[in-house]
Write an enzyme that holds these catalytic residues in place. Structure first.
Site, PDB file in Angstrom:
ATOM      1  N   ASN A   1     -86.299 -67.278 -18.210  1.00 23.85           N
ATOM      2  CA  ASN A   1     -87.721 -67.419 -18.666  1.00 23.85           C
ATOM      3  C   ASN A   1     -88.464 -66.060 -19.171  1.00 23.85           C
ATOM      4  O   ASN A   1     -88.759 -65.187 -17.697  1.00 23.85           O
ATOM      5  CB  ASN A   1     -88.369 -68.245 -17.733  1.00 23.85           C
ATOM      6  CG  ASN A   1     -89.626 -68.590 -18.629  1.00 23.85           C
ATOM      7  OD1 ASN A   1     -90.578 -67.805 -18.595  1.00 23.85           O
ATOM      8  ND2 ASN A   1     -90.280 -69.539 -19.540  1.00 23.85           N
TER       9      ASN A   1
ATOM     10  N   CYS B   1     -97.339 -69.122 -21.091  1.00 20.84           N
ATOM     11  CA  CYS B   1     -98.019 -69.200 -20.220  1.00 20.84           C
ATOM     12  C   CYS B   1     -99.660 -68.557 -20.228  1.00 20.84           C
ATOM     13  O   CYS B   1    -100.505 -67.893 -20.590  1.00 20.84           O
ATOM     14  CB  CYS B   1     -97.536 -67.690 -19.325  1.00 20.84           C
ATOM     15  SG  CYS B   1     -98.418 -68.119 -17.636  1.00 20.84           S
TER      16      CYS B   1
ATOM     17  N   ALA C   1    -102.091 -71.171 -10.962  1.00 20.99           N
ATOM     18  CA  ALA C   1    -101.977 -69.746 -11.746  1.00 20.99           C
ATOM     19  C   ALA C   1    -101.840 -68.538 -11.137  1.00 20.99           C
ATOM     20  O   ALA C   1    -102.585 -68.267  -9.827  1.00 20.99           O
ATOM     21  CB  ALA C   1    -103.782 -69.938 -11.442  1.00 20.99           C
ATOM     22  N   ILE C   2    -100.296 -69.311 -10.545  1.00 21.41           N
ATOM     23  CA  ILE C   2     -99.710 -68.035 -10.110  1.00 21.41           C
ATOM     24  C   ILE C   2     -99.591 -66.292 -10.872  1.00 21.41           C
ATOM     25  O   ILE C   2     -99.830 -65.475 -10.384  1.00 21.41           O
ATOM     26  CB  ILE C   2     -97.991 -68.520 -10.340  1.00 21.41           C
ATOM     27  CG1 ILE C   2     -97.645 -69.721  -9.494  1.00 21.41           C
ATOM     28  CG2 ILE C   2     -96.873 -67.257  -9.781  1.00 21.41           C
ATOM     29  CD1 ILE C   2     -98.148 -70.122  -8.617  1.00 21.41           C
TER      30      ILE C   2
ATOM     31  N   GLY D   1     -90.515 -67.222 -14.737  1.00 22.68           N
ATOM     32  CA  GLY D   1     -90.416 -65.444 -15.295  1.00 22.68           C
ATOM     33  C   GLY D   1     -90.622 -64.606 -15.383  1.00 22.68           C
ATOM     34  O   GLY D   1     -91.337 -64.152 -14.081  1.00 22.68           O
TER      35      GLY D   1
ATOM     36  N   ASN E   1     -94.811 -76.287 -21.994  1.00 23.07           N
ATOM     37  CA  ASN E   1     -95.436 -75.462 -20.774  1.00 23.07           C
ATOM     38  C   ASN E   1     -97.169 -76.639 -20.708  1.00 23.07           C
ATOM     39  O   ASN E   1     -97.721 -77.192 -20.400  1.00 23.07           O
ATOM     40  CB  ASN E   1     -95.770 -74.676 -21.195  1.00 23.07           C
ATOM     41  CG  ASN E   1     -95.545 -73.158 -19.279  1.00 23.07           C
ATOM     42  OD1 ASN E   1     -96.094 -73.762 -18.538  1.00 23.07           O
ATOM     43  ND2 ASN E   1     -95.203 -72.115 -19.599  1.00 23.07           N
ATOM     44  N   THR E   2     -97.709 -75.984 -19.138  1.00 14.36           N
ATOM     45  CA  THR E   2     -98.560 -76.362 -18.556  1.00 14.36           C
ATOM     46  C   THR E   2    -100.188 -76.695 -19.258  1.00 14.36           C
ATOM     47  O   THR E   2     -99.766 -75.882 -20.224  1.00 14.36           O
ATOM     48  CB  THR E   2     -99.593 -75.840 -17.198  1.00 14.36           C
ATOM     49  OG1 THR E   2     -99.681 -74.948 -17.255  1.00 14.36           O
ATOM     50  CG2 THR E   2     -98.016 -75.871 -15.875  1.00 14.36           C
TER      51      THR E   2
ATOM     52  N   ASN F   1     -91.057 -67.747 -22.972  1.00 13.17           N
ATOM     53  CA  ASN F   1     -92.321 -68.224 -22.015  1.00 13.17           C
ATOM     54  C   ASN F   1     -93.317 -67.357 -23.346  1.00 13.17           C
ATOM     55  O   ASN F   1     -94.185 -66.378 -23.119  1.00 13.17           O
ATOM     56  CB  ASN F   1     -92.883 -67.919 -20.870  1.00 13.17           C
ATOM     57  CG  ASN F   1     -93.353 -68.202 -20.286  1.00 13.17           C
ATOM     58  OD1 ASN F   1     -94.537 -68.715 -21.278  1.00 13.17           O
ATOM     59  ND2 ASN F   1     -94.245 -68.429 -19.269  1.00 13.17           N
TER      60      ASN F   1
HETATM   61  C1  LIG Z   1     -96.190 -73.680  -9.985  1.00 11.07           C
HETATM   62  C2  LIG Z   1     -95.707 -73.407 -11.659  1.00 11.07           C
HETATM   63  C3  LIG Z   1     -95.004 -72.172 -11.606  1.00 11.07           C
HETATM   64  C4  LIG Z   1     -95.099 -72.184 -13.390  1.00 11.07           C
HETATM   65  N1  LIG Z   1     -94.310 -71.445 -13.869  1.00 11.07           N
HETATM   66  C5  LIG Z   1     -93.266 -70.589 -15.424  1.00 11.07           C
HETATM   67  C6  LIG Z   1     -93.536 -69.351 -15.241  1.00 11.07           C
HETATM   68  O1  LIG Z   1     -93.144 -69.050 -14.770  1.00 11.07           O
HETATM   69  N2  LIG Z   1     -92.323 -69.279 -16.709  1.00 11.07           N
HETATM   70  C7  LIG Z   1     -93.039 -70.692 -17.273  1.00 11.07           C
HETATM   71  O2  LIG Z   1     -92.541 -70.802 -18.558  1.00 11.07           O
HETATM   72  N3  LIG Z   1     -93.331 -72.380 -17.222  1.00 11.07           N
HETATM   73  C8  LIG Z   1     -93.510 -72.266 -15.551  1.00 11.07           C
HETATM   74  N4  LIG Z   1     -94.052 -72.750 -15.132  1.00 11.07           N
HETATM   75  C9  LIG Z   1     -94.674 -74.711 -15.530  1.00 11.07           C
HETATM   76  C10 LIG Z   1     -93.351 -75.420 -15.790  1.00 11.07           C
HETATM   77  O3  LIG Z   1     -91.845 -75.194 -16.107  1.00 11.07           O
HETATM   78  C11 LIG Z   1     -93.533 -76.841 -17.108  1.00 11.07           C
HETATM   79  O4  LIG Z   1     -93.513 -76.804 -17.878  1.00 11.07           O
HETATM   80  C12 LIG Z   1     -94.323 -77.598 -16.403  1.00 11.07           C
HETATM   81  O5  LIG Z   1     -94.643 -77.522 -14.191  1.00 11.07           O
HETATM   82  C13 LIG Z   1     -94.538 -79.730 -16.293  1.00 11.07           C
HETATM   83  O6  LIG Z   1     -93.471 -80.122 -16.068  1.00 11.07           O
HETATM   84  P1  LIG Z   1     -94.125 -80.199 -14.514  1.00 11.07           P
HETATM   85  O7  LIG Z   1     -94.591 -81.397 -14.635  1.00 11.07           O
HETATM   86  O8  LIG Z   1     -92.766 -81.265 -13.899  1.00 11.07           O
HETATM   87  O9  LIG Z   1     -93.987 -79.540 -13.057  1.00 11.07           O
HETATM   88  C14 LIG Z   1     -94.972 -73.113 -14.420  1.00 11.07           C
HETATM   89  C15 LIG Z   1     -95.313 -74.364 -13.168  1.00 11.07           C
HETATM   90  C16 LIG Z   1     -95.564 -74.493 -11.870  1.00 11.07           C
HETATM   91  C17 LIG Z   1     -96.036 -76.521 -11.502  1.00 11.07           C
END
Ligand SMILES: Cc1cc2nc3c(=O)[nH]c(=O)nc-3n(C[C@H](O)[C@H](O)[C@H](O)COP(=O)(O)O)c2cc1C
Length: 304
Positions: free
Chosen positions: A99, A131, A70-71, A46, A193-194, A128
């Site tokens: 992103n 987040c 929680a980066i 991002g 996203n998460t 994005n």
């Molecule tokens: C450590 C970490 C950092 C992430 N940073 C971003 C980010 O900067 N921008 C974003 O859109 N998603 C971010 N995500 C979300 C991922 O792109 C993805 O949507 C999410 O982890 C689900 O996929 P996964 O289960 O394969 O990890 C991050 C995920 C993780 C684990």
């Protein structure tokens, strides 16, 4: 002959497997392990207008079948990205998707405008708006339909590259958010996203993460994400990129069958950096076995 290529509206990818944002850096750490040109695309970390230090540690904790992070969008900011990272990436001929995140609409617009003219290594922009780990911006734009369509419209006006909007699962009805992004002019949606979550350290009796709340990723979220892709596919006309806990080919197939025309791999790259390449080979074998010339034959088939 098997064609692994996939078309997402205006975006054509060599394979349907991409690296998810935040989990592949700018690709540099993986370059010694593989030819990055074999990936469908890398969605880079991002980016924000100004540099960000991210959240206080700890920023990551392992959870059952997943992890909480929680980066907080730690990144060098637009200027450093353009002057230091991009020229290096330009040489490697990798397909990159930027992103971007902002605190205000204006910040998103500036980022999109600058990146759209930054060079042909960037093939798309991903907004994005999901987040969960920042105080302002981010998820704020992705939870109210009118706020989202207004933002997408403004970015659309300056964005000459394919525009992807990345959706959050932290809403009651993802389909109304998806339609708002489509109405605003998105070419593609990526989801999800998460999921917001928390781990409590029972010794200190406080939330474990420095930010208290984090985003859950990995296999724990997969069935939740597959359901959201399935419902969104039935609600919009534009193509989808699915993600959430993909580790094995069967996981990716579930997303394709739910309606995704491409998928992104995030957390799995931490435990096995070669996951994306392994899945690419396995998909080719699968299509061969099924007598399918391309992926098109399985996208959305779960809808009957
Ligand atoms: C450590 C970490 C950092 C992430 N940073 C971003 C980010 O900067 N921008 C974003 O859109 N998603 C971010 N995500 C979300 C991922 O792109 C993805 O949507 C999410 O982890 C689900 O996929 P996964 O289960 O394969 O990890 C991050 C995920 C993780 C684990």
């Amino acid at each position: 002959m098997i064609d692994l290529g996939t078309r997402l509206g205006p975006l054509k990818l060599k394979t349907p497997f991409m690296a998810a944002s935040g989990t592949f850096g700018f690709g540099e750490e993986f370059a010694s392990l593989m030819d990055l040109r074999d990936l469908g695309a890398i969605v880079i970390n991002g980016l924000t207008l100004m540099p960000r230090k991210g959240n206080p540690p700890p920023r990551i904790v392992e959870t059952p079948a997943g992890m909480l992070n929680a980066i907080g969008l730690q990144n060098p900011g637009l200027d450093v990205f353009l002057s230091r990272e991009l020229p290096r990436l330009q040489k490697s001929q990798v397909k990159l998707i930027a992103n971007i995140a902002g605190d205000t609409e204006e910040e998103y617009v500036i980022l999109a405008r600058e990146l759209c003219t930054a060079g042909d290594v960037l093939i798309a922009i991903e907004l994005n708006v999901s987040c969960p780990n920042v105080q302002r911006g981010g998820i704020f734009f992705g939870t109210t339909p009118s706020t989202l369509s207004s933002l997408v419209e403004k970015v659309r006006r300056v964005c000459t590259l394919p525009l992807i909007v990345k959706l959050t699962p932290n809403v009651t009805d993802i389909t109304e958010i998806a339609r708002a992004a489509e109405d605003g002019g998105a070419d593609i949606l990526s989801l999800v996203n998460t999921f917001q979550g928390m781990v409590i350290d029972t010794v200190s009796r406080r939330p474990f993460l420095g930010n208290k709340i984090g985003g859950l990723s990995g296999p724990a979220m997969r069935p939740l994400a597959v359901r959201l892709v399935y419902e969104t596919y039935a609600s919009v006309e534009i193509p989808l990129i699915g993600m959430g806990g993909i580790e094995a080919l069967d996981d990716a197939l579930q997303f394709f069958m739910a309606g995704a025309a491409a998928v992104a791999i995030g957390s799995a790259s931490f435990s096995d950096p070669l996951t994306i390449l392994r899945l690419t080979g396995e998909l080719k074998n699968y299509l061969q076995r099924m007598n399918l010339p391309s992926l098109e034959g399985i996208i959305g088939v779960a809808h009957g």
